[in-house]
Design a protein around this motif. Sequence first.
Motif, mmCIF file in Angstrom:
data_model
loop_
_atom_site.group_PDB
_atom_site.id
_atom_site.type_symbol
_atom_site.label_atom_id
_atom_site.label_comp_id
_atom_site.label_asym_id
_atom_site.label_seq_id
_atom_site.Cartn_x
_atom_site.Cartn_y
_atom_site.Cartn_z
ATOM 1 N N ASP A 180 0.838 -1.211 0.000
ATOM 2 C CA ASP A 180 0.000 0.000 0.000
ATOM 3 C C ASP A 180 0.870 1.256 0.000
ATOM 4 O OD1 ASP A 180 -2.318 -1.481 0.002
ATOM 5 O OD2 ASP A 180 -2.632 -1.341 2.175
ATOM 6 N N LEU A 181 1.939 1.224 0.786
ATOM 7 C CA LEU A 181 2.855 2.367 0.849
ATOM 8 C C LEU A 181 3.493 2.629 -0.509
ATOM 9 C CD1 LEU A 181 4.606 4.507 2.298
ATOM 10 C CD2 LEU A 181 6.143 2.639 2.976
ATOM 11 N N LEU A 182 3.961 1.580 -1.170
ATOM 12 C CA LEU A 182 4.604 1.757 -2.475
ATOM 13 C C LEU A 182 3.613 2.255 -3.519
ATOM 14 C CD1 LEU A 182 7.010 -1.327 -2.644
ATOM 15 C CD2 LEU A 182 7.561 1.059 -2.137
ATOM 16 N N ASN A 183 2.377 1.782 -3.479
ATOM 17 C CA ASN A 183 1.373 2.287 -4.423
ATOM 18 C C ASN A 183 1.148 3.782 -4.216
ATOM 19 O OD1 ASN A 183 0.937 -0.181 -5.693
ATOM 20 N ND2 ASN A 183 -0.682 -0.785 -4.265
ATOM 21 N N THR A 184 1.177 4.221 -2.959
ATOM 22 C CA THR A 184 1.038 5.648 -2.672
ATOM 23 C C THR A 184 2.233 6.421 -3.212
ATOM 24 O OG1 THR A 184 -0.254 5.196 -0.670
ATOM 25 C CG2 THR A 184 0.798 7.365 -0.833
ATOM 26 N N VAL A 185 3.429 5.865 -3.056
ATOM 27 C CA VAL A 185 4.639 6.514 -3.575
ATOM 28 C C VAL A 185 4.573 6.619 -5.094
ATOM 29 C CG1 VAL A 185 7.144 6.278 -3.830
ATOM 30 C CG2 VAL A 185 6.070 5.837 -1.611
ATOM 31 N N TYR A 186 4.102 5.561 -5.762
ATOM 32 C CA TYR A 186 3.985 5.602 -7.230
ATOM 33 C C TYR A 186 2.993 6.686 -7.667
ATOM 34 C CZ TYR A 186 6.302 1.022 -6.981
ATOM 35 O OH TYR A 186 7.181 -0.005 -6.723
ATOM 36 N N GLU A 187 1.904 6.836 -6.927
ATOM 37 C CA GLU A 187 0.930 7.880 -7.256
ATOM 38 C C GLU A 187 1.538 9.272 -7.049
ATOM 39 O OE1 GLU A 187 -2.200 7.902 -8.561
ATOM 40 O OE2 GLU A 187 -1.750 5.806 -9.028
ATOM 41 N N GLU A 188 2.327 9.416 -5.971
ATOM 42 C CA GLU A 188 2.991 10.699 -5.747
ATOM 43 C C GLU A 188 4.003 10.987 -6.849
ATOM 44 O OE1 GLU A 188 4.597 11.400 -1.895
ATOM 45 O OE2 GLU A 188 2.844 10.624 -0.831
ATOM 46 N N HIS A 189 4.662 9.953 -7.336
ATOM 47 C CA HIS A 189 5.600 10.138 -8.451
ATOM 48 C C HIS A 189 4.868 10.584 -9.705
ATOM 49 C CE1 HIS A 189 8.023 8.716 -11.930
ATOM 50 N NE2 HIS A 189 9.025 9.213 -11.211
ATOM 51 N N LYS A 190 3.700 10.034 -9.930
ATOM 52 C CA LYS A 190 2.906 10.428 -11.100
ATOM 53 C C LYS A 190 2.548 11.914 -11.033
ATOM 54 C CE LYS A 190 -1.275 9.101 -13.639
ATOM 55 N NZ LYS A 190 -2.441 8.154 -13.671
ATOM 56 N N GLY A 191 2.114 12.374 -9.847
ATOM 57 C CA GLY A 191 1.806 13.793 -9.684
ATOM 58 C C GLY A 191 3.046 14.661 -9.808
ATOM 59 N N TRP A 192 4.173 14.173 -9.288
ATOM 60 C CA TRP A 192 5.426 14.926 -9.379
ATOM 61 C C TRP A 192 5.841 15.090 -10.843
ATOM 62 C CZ3 TRP A 192 10.274 14.142 -11.364
ATOM 63 C CH2 TRP A 192 11.297 14.972 -10.893
ATOM 64 N N CYS A 193 5.677 14.035 -11.620
ATOM 65 C CA CYS A 193 6.035 14.099 -13.042
ATOM 66 C C CYS A 193 5.155 15.102 -13.781
ATOM 67 C CB CYS A 193 5.907 12.711 -13.677
ATOM 68 S SG CYS A 193 7.199 11.547 -13.187
ATOM 69 N N SER A 194 3.875 15.145 -13.461
ATOM 70 C CA SER A 194 2.966 16.097 -14.108
ATOM 71 C C SER A 194 3.374 17.535 -13.802
ATOM 72 C CB SER A 194 1.531 15.861 -13.638
ATOM 73 O OG SER A 194 1.083 14.574 -14.014
ATOM 74 N N GLN A 195 3.811 17.780 -12.568
ATOM 75 C CA GLN A 195 4.220 19.132 -12.184
ATOM 76 C C GLN A 195 5.533 19.545 -12.828
ATOM 77 O OE1 GLN A 195 4.339 19.218 -7.919
ATOM 78 N NE2 GLN A 195 2.126 19.003 -7.670
ATOM 79 N N HIS A 196 6.399 18.598 -13.106
ATOM 80 C CA HIS A 196 7.737 18.914 -13.609
ATOM 81 C C HIS A 196 7.930 18.566 -15.084
ATOM 82 C CE1 HIS A 196 8.316 18.771 -9.213
ATOM 83 N NE2 HIS A 196 9.334 19.583 -9.424
ATOM 84 N N GLY A 197 6.836 18.283 -15.774
ATOM 85 C CA GLY A 197 6.933 18.008 -17.192
ATOM 86 C C GLY A 197 7.706 16.747 -17.526
ATOM 87 N N GLN A 198 7.631 15.740 -16.657
ATOM 88 C CA GLN A 198 8.321 14.472 -16.870
ATOM 89 C C GLN A 198 7.303 13.378 -17.167
ATOM 90 O OE1 GLN A 198 11.624 14.394 -17.007
ATOM 91 N NE2 GLN A 198 11.759 16.554 -16.426
ATOM 92 N N THR A 199 7.800 12.234 -17.620
ATOM 93 C CA THR A 199 6.923 11.124 -17.985
ATOM 94 C C THR A 199 6.916 10.067 -16.894
ATOM 95 O OG1 THR A 199 7.400 11.478 -20.338
ATOM 96 C CG2 THR A 199 6.455 9.347 -19.715
#
Length: 216
Positions: A180-199
């Motif tokens: 569950d923790l890792l799934n949350t981290v992956y979701e945070e990475h997805k949002g981080w990529c959207s903010q920083h123009g990354q894939t």
Amino acid sequence: PSAPCTAPCTTPMGPGSPALAPGSGEPGQGGPGMPVGPPPLLAPQTLPGRPPAPGQPCMAGCMTGAMPKSAPSIGQVDGKGGKGAAWNGYDSAPWTCKVVVQAEQLHPSFPTAQKIVGENAANLNHIRLQASSEADTIVRLQGRNSGQPPSEPEAQEPMFLWISSESSKGGKMALEMVQDLLNTVYEEHKGWCSQHGQTHPNWVKATVIENNKDPA
């Protein structure tokens, strides 16, 4: 007040009261015995799961937050045999699990290790304490870019979470919370990529290797 004071009773003294001499119940009389002055204060006991007071040693079971780099890792005891040696690194606990984070698929500027561990190791400590209600359990982040000392052999492996427990019930509880923790981290990475123009990778999932069996 009318009852006589019998040894070893102590009579409270107010401001201006004469000091009692050693070994005496009357002021001004000498003799061997107890030193003059109030009795020493006993240090408060540290309850399990609570941090010690400043300057007070940590009693067994208390939490002190993140450990300094020079301190043993969570679960490492003394390295001199028995449970201490067995629970260091790839230990021989009855139930073990290796969860590969797939950190190489995430952007290198994203703080993957910090997101997993949490502030003052709060995330891993929470999982460890919850699972230990069933059986003694340890959870550690290891591998490349995990903060593990590079001299340790596991430090060159891809980042992973190591879980070991005295029972499969405690271990599986920890594994579920880790996933569950890792799934949350992956979701945070997805949002981080959207903010920083990354894939963000279209598919990223942790690899679970339970009791050295084939990856799941």
